[in-house]
Design an enzyme around this catalytic site. Structure first.
Site, short mmCIF file in Angstrom:
data_model
loop_
_atom_site.label_atom_id
_atom_site.label_comp_id
_atom_site.label_asym_id
_atom_site.label_seq_id
_atom_site.Cartn_x
_atom_site.Cartn_y
_atom_site.Cartn_z
N ASP A 128 -1.18 5.69 -14.59
CA ASP A 128 -1.32 7.11 -14.28
C ASP A 128 -0.13 7.80 -13.61
O ASP A 128 0.38 8.78 -14.09
CB ASP A 128 -2.54 7.32 -13.37
CG ASP A 128 -3.73 6.50 -13.81
OD1 ASP A 128 -3.63 5.75 -14.79
OD2 ASP A 128 -4.78 6.61 -13.17
N GLU A 149 -7.11 -4.42 -6.89
CA GLU A 149 -6.63 -3.69 -8.07
C GLU A 149 -5.11 -3.93 -8.21
O GLU A 149 -4.61 -4.18 -9.29
CB GLU A 149 -6.94 -2.22 -7.84
CG GLU A 149 -6.75 -1.32 -9.02
CD GLU A 149 -7.09 0.13 -8.67
OE1 GLU A 149 -7.32 0.44 -7.47
OE2 GLU A 149 -7.11 0.96 -9.60
C1 9WN Z 1 -7.93 6.92 -14.51
C2 9WN Z 1 -9.84 1.62 -14.22
C3 9WN Z 1 -8.59 2.46 -14.40
C4 9WN Z 1 -7.47 1.69 -15.13
C5 9WN Z 1 -6.14 2.43 -15.09
C6 9WN Z 1 -5.82 2.77 -13.64
C7 9WN Z 1 -6.95 3.61 -13.02
C8 9WN Z 1 -8.09 5.81 -13.46
C9 9WN Z 1 -8.09 6.44 -12.09
O1 9WN Z 1 -8.17 2.89 -13.10
O2 9WN Z 1 -7.03 4.86 -13.69
O3 9WN Z 1 -8.12 6.43 -15.79
O4 9WN Z 1 -9.03 7.17 -11.79
O5 9WN Z 1 -7.17 6.23 -11.32
O6 9WN Z 1 -4.60 3.44 -13.54
O7 9WN Z 1 -5.13 1.63 -15.64
O8 9WN Z 1 -7.82 1.49 -16.47
O9 9WN Z 1 -9.53 0.39 -13.62
#
Ligand code: 9WN
Length: 450
Positions: free
Chosen positions: A185, A423
């Site tokens: 992101d 994470e």
């Molecule tokens: C937006 C779920 C996801 C991962 C992404 C990570 C994060 C989301 C957020 O979490 O993104 O899609 O709300 O921050 O960047 O890679 O798939 O784990």
């Protein structure tokens, strides 16, 4: 040194904890990406999660991907989020803000989904799931093989959608219309492209929910970044999520070299599965063609001055040379000549990356500690992501670099030995960051251990 400080639990205890995390996050039909921060299914998370589940229960692993495929859009896109009812008010932006079920003729009404996609790691997961199942008995094997047969056409449709709707330059470098699509992101890769996104005064107001759920708001993207993220959603709503109109109108359109490399190798994996399972020769040939084209496109992005691969801003025409994990995309899919590949491997092993003696574990950080953009605690601006370590390790094994693959496994386990299943991790101290009990972290740890 820092590398030997960490006390490691016995591997079987770590595996048991990882299994417990996956079970704990399981709603029955899907495993949420994380217990509180991410109470839904995410597309590329689900792929990695299914690999972890395959070590526990092949049937459950298959069900996970079936849930994702049931949310596939009619044109072929796999949506980046499949919403659960329970989590609908917990995560922002939720189904109402996306409004795909009302605005798009391709989106399913049930389940509700977001309106963008994520990197196509799914064929890789299906291939790995099959390998794991074949180590078991006839029931597991039969279950996995039946699943490959029924999911192959869906995977093919997904790849075709990417090739047909996300190749604006026509040369195989696939584009993303939102940083969320890259899965990285707020990576500094996207800063210059986001600078060109100007949220309108009519951006509907919103309240973020993520900031309450991490120990330190500074780990997450800023409010100014979120305004841009939401503005892009607004732009897509206005064209009803029509894939070609989105590409034509989005103020963010970037050729994502990392996603493209994943696509190239995933096309090959899918073609191999297709050959084994007797799928149509024309479709297998199409997959091979897309793989070739995208592999060449990845190689063509390499900056002769730095040796690293680059993204390309299709709106401004500029190359993006920030030193991030995406620079190593050609190692995932191959395609460089020998000299360029050797040079890239020695950058990887060198002091600006995995060879940096300050790192807790020798895994690729999301941004180089030597780059001005490096922020060791902030999301995709510096931390190490175990799941990315898995992806590189898997690619190295596939490319025949067994020793490198093994090194990645050992280093990945070193990072995750605290049992937090974070994470992401602080690359210099090993501190667990972001969400804990993150499902894909637990899943890759299981795959490393089993
Ligand atoms: C937006 C779920 C996801 C991962 C992404 C990570 C994060 C989301 C957020 O979490 O993104 O899609 O709300 O921050 O960047 O890679 O798939 O784990």
């Amino acid at each position: 040194t820092a590398r030997t400080d960490r006390r490691e639990p016995p591997p079987n205890l770590l595996a048991a904890r990882a299994a417990y995390v996956l079970r704990g996050n399981d709603t029955g039909s899907l495993v949420t990406a994380a217990p509180r921060l991410y109470p839904h299914m995410w597309s590329w998370d689900a792929a990695f999660i299914s690999i972890g589940l395959a070590h526990l229960d092949v049937g459950r692993a298959v069900a996970e991907l079936d849930t994702l495929f049931a949310a596939q859009w009619s044109g072929g896109m796999l949506p980046h989020i499949v919403f659960t009812e329970d989590g609908a008010d917990e995560y922002f932006p939720g189904p109402d803000r996306w409004g795909t079920h009302e605005l798009s003729k391709h989106a399913p009404r049930d389940p509700l989904t977001s309106g963008i996609c994520q990197p196509p790691v799914h064929a890789i997961a299906v291939g790995r799931l099959l390998e794991i199942a074949r180590r078991g008995g006839a029931v597991d094997r039969g279950e996995a093989e039946g699943f490959v047969r029924r999911s192959w056409p869906k995977l093919y449709a997904w790849h075709r959608w990417l090739a047909e709707h996300r190749d604006p330059g026509g040369e195989g470098l696939l584009a993303v219309v939102h940083g969320w699509e890259s899965g990285m992101d707020n990576s500094p890769r996207w800063d210059s492209a986001y600078a060109g996104v100007r949220p309108g005064a009519d951006l509907p107001p919103y309240v973020r929910r993520d900031l309450r759920l991490v120990a330190d708001a500074g780990m997450r993207p800023s409010d100014a970044e979120y305004d841009r993220y939401l503005w892009l959603v607004e732009e897509m709503r206005r064209v009803g999520y029509d894939p070609d109109r989105v590409v034509a109108t989005s103020s963010f359109l970037v050729g994502d070299v990392f996603l493209t490399a994943i696509f190239a190798v995933a096309c090959d994996v899918l073609a191999e599965l297709g050959e084994e399972f007797g799928e149509p020769a024309t479709q297998i040939a199409a997959l091979r063609g897309w793989a070739r084209r995208s592999r060449a496109a990845v190689a063509a992005t390499v900056d002769p001055a730095t040796g690293l691969a680059r993204d390309r801003d299709f709106r401004s025409g500029a190359w993006i040379g920030t030193r991030t994990i995406a620079g190593f995309a050609p190692l995932l899919c191959g395609g460089l000549d020998r000299a360029a590949e050797r040079a890239l491997l020695s950058i990887l092993d060198g002091p600006d990356w995995c060879g940096n003696p300050e790192l807790t574990a020798a895994l690729v950080p999301s941004t180089s500690p030597a780059d001005d953009a490096f922020r060791p605690r902030q999301y995709w601006r510096g931390p190490q992501w175990p799941v990315m370590g898995w992806l590189f390790g898997w690619s190295f094994a596939r490319r025949g670099w067994a020793e490198r693959a093994e090194r990645h496994r050992v280093e990945g386990l070193r990072l995750c030995s605290d049992g937090a299943f974070a994470e992401y991790y602080h690359p210099l101290t090993g501190e667990p960051l972001g969400s804990f009990d993150q499902s894909w972290t637990a899943a890759v740890v299981l795959d490393w251990l089993c």
